[in-house]
Write a protein that holds these residues in place. Structure first.
Motif, PDB file in Angstrom:
ATOM      1  N   ARG A  38     -54.063 -29.031 -61.668  1.00  0.00           N
ATOM      2  CA  ARG A  38     -55.004 -28.011 -62.131  1.00  0.00           C
ATOM      3  C   ARG A  38     -56.411 -28.325 -61.635  1.00  0.00           C
ATOM      4  O   ARG A  38     -57.137 -27.437 -61.184  1.00  0.00           O
ATOM      5  CB  ARG A  38     -54.981 -27.906 -63.653  1.00  0.00           C
ATOM      6  N   LEU A  39     -56.806 -29.587 -61.691  1.00  0.00           N
ATOM      7  CA  LEU A  39     -58.124 -29.980 -61.200  1.00  0.00           C
ATOM      8  C   LEU A  39     -58.263 -29.670 -59.710  1.00  0.00           C
ATOM      9  O   LEU A  39     -59.281 -29.133 -59.273  1.00  0.00           O
ATOM     10  CB  LEU A  39     -58.371 -31.469 -61.457  1.00  0.00           C
ATOM     11  N   LEU A  68     -66.255 -22.135 -64.311  1.00  0.00           N
ATOM     12  CA  LEU A  68     -65.433 -22.938 -63.399  1.00  0.00           C
ATOM     13  C   LEU A  68     -65.885 -24.394 -63.428  1.00  0.00           C
ATOM     14  O   LEU A  68     -65.062 -25.311 -63.504  1.00  0.00           O
ATOM     15  CB  LEU A  68     -65.528 -22.364 -61.983  1.00  0.00           C
ATOM     16  N   GLU A  69     -67.182 -24.606 -63.415  1.00  0.00           N
ATOM     17  CA  GLU A  69     -67.712 -25.961 -63.487  1.00  0.00           C
ATOM     18  C   GLU A  69     -67.281 -26.641 -64.797  1.00  0.00           C
ATOM     19  O   GLU A  69     -66.868 -27.806 -64.812  1.00  0.00           O
ATOM     20  CB  GLU A  69     -69.235 -25.914 -63.377  1.00  0.00           C
ATOM     21  N   GLY A  70     -67.346 -25.898 -65.901  1.00  0.00           N
ATOM     22  CA  GLY A  70     -66.896 -26.437 -67.186  1.00  0.00           C
ATOM     23  C   GLY A  70     -65.411 -26.767 -67.183  1.00  0.00           C
ATOM     24  O   GLY A  70     -64.988 -27.777 -67.753  1.00  0.00           O
ATOM     25  N   ALA A  71     -64.610 -25.922 -66.540  1.00  0.00           N
ATOM     26  CA  ALA A  71     -63.164 -26.176 -66.449  1.00  0.00           C
ATOM     27  C   ALA A  71     -62.888 -27.444 -65.640  1.00  0.00           C
ATOM     28  O   ALA A  71     -61.990 -28.222 -65.979  1.00  0.00           O
ATOM     29  CB  ALA A  71     -62.459 -24.976 -65.832  1.00  0.00           C
ATOM     30  N   ILE A  72     -63.670 -27.667 -64.601  1.00  0.00           N
ATOM     31  CA  ILE A  72     -63.513 -28.888 -63.800  1.00  0.00           C
ATOM     32  C   ILE A  72     -63.870 -30.110 -64.642  1.00  0.00           C
ATOM     33  O   ILE A  72     -63.122 -31.101 -64.670  1.00  0.00           O
ATOM     34  CB  ILE A  72     -64.376 -28.816 -62.521  1.00  0.00           C
ATOM     35  N   SER A 100     -62.218 -34.907 -67.677  1.00  0.00           N
ATOM     36  CA  SER A 100     -62.235 -35.627 -68.947  1.00  0.00           C
ATOM     37  C   SER A 100     -60.811 -35.882 -69.451  1.00  0.00           C
ATOM     38  O   SER A 100     -60.491 -36.976 -69.921  1.00  0.00           O
ATOM     39  CB  SER A 100     -63.039 -34.831 -69.970  1.00  0.00           C
ATOM     40  N   LEU A 101     -59.969 -34.862 -69.347  1.00  0.00           N
ATOM     41  CA  LEU A 101     -58.578 -35.027 -69.776  1.00  0.00           C
ATOM     42  C   LEU A 101     -57.860 -36.073 -68.934  1.00  0.00           C
ATOM     43  O   LEU A 101     -57.091 -36.890 -69.461  1.00  0.00           O
ATOM     44  CB  LEU A 101     -57.831 -33.689 -69.716  1.00  0.00           C
TER      45      LEU A 101
END
Length: 180
Positions: free
Chosen positions: A127-128, A155-159, A164-165
């Motif tokens: 996903r990343l 998108l930046e937040g999703a990255i 982090s995960l």
């Protein structure tokens, strides 16, 4: 109104769209932070039309195929703007089945735990990679008043979330690997 309603209003505020176009947006751009099934979208469009939030024009495609192209009404635009201006507290933590499993993972043997964690790592890495590839379309931060700015910051937040995960999963794998 439901968040789905506002998400659809936001899309239609950008441009008129068919239900199919809206569904595609939920499978691509919005998929980074929200999901909706095809059936939910069409049901919500019907409700929104009945509530006077949207209207539609029927377009003929080919010889007989009719498509409804939805657009916002003034009422819909006003509702969207009111919702956008709301300052709300953060929501409860999103449900995460994997984390519930890890919460009770002491009942699993270490090799099963590590296997599950490594599988999660692989999925988050995939996903990343997809998100980073999508980010390549932005050589710089888009103008603040463009539709693309919102996509960029989400998108930046999703990255960041995926990074982090991955960090968390790697720590968990490390904890389990120390005991094998």
């Amino acid at each position: 109104m439901k968040t789905l309603t506002y998400a659809i209003l936001g899309l239609l505020n950008r441009t008129a769209m068919t239900g199919y176009d809206i569904s595609k947006a939920f499978n691509h751009e919005l998929a980074k932070f929200w999901h909706a099934k095809h059936s939910q979208i069409y049901g919500e469009l019907k409700n929104m039309f009945n509530d006077g939030l949207v209207t539609y024009d029927i377009e003929i495609s080919g010889e007989i195929l009719e498509k409804k192209k939805y657009s916002l009404t003034e009422i819909g635009r006003n509702e969207l703007l009111k919702w956008l201006c709301k300052d709300e507290p953060i929501e409860q933590t999103a449900k995460d089945v994997f984390r519930v499993r890890m919460y009770f993972s002491n009942y699993l043997d270490l090799s099963t735990r590590i296997h599950l964690l490594e599988n999660q790592r692989r999925q988050h890495l995939e996903r990343l990679t997809t998100l980073q590839k999508t980010m390549e379309q932005y050589p710089q931060v888009p103008p603040l008043d463009s539709d693309r700015f919102g996509d960029y910051i989400v998108l930046e937040g999703a990255i960041y979330r995926q990074e982090s995960l991955l960090c968390w999963v790697d720590k968990c794998i490390g904890y389990c690997s120390q005991n094998t």
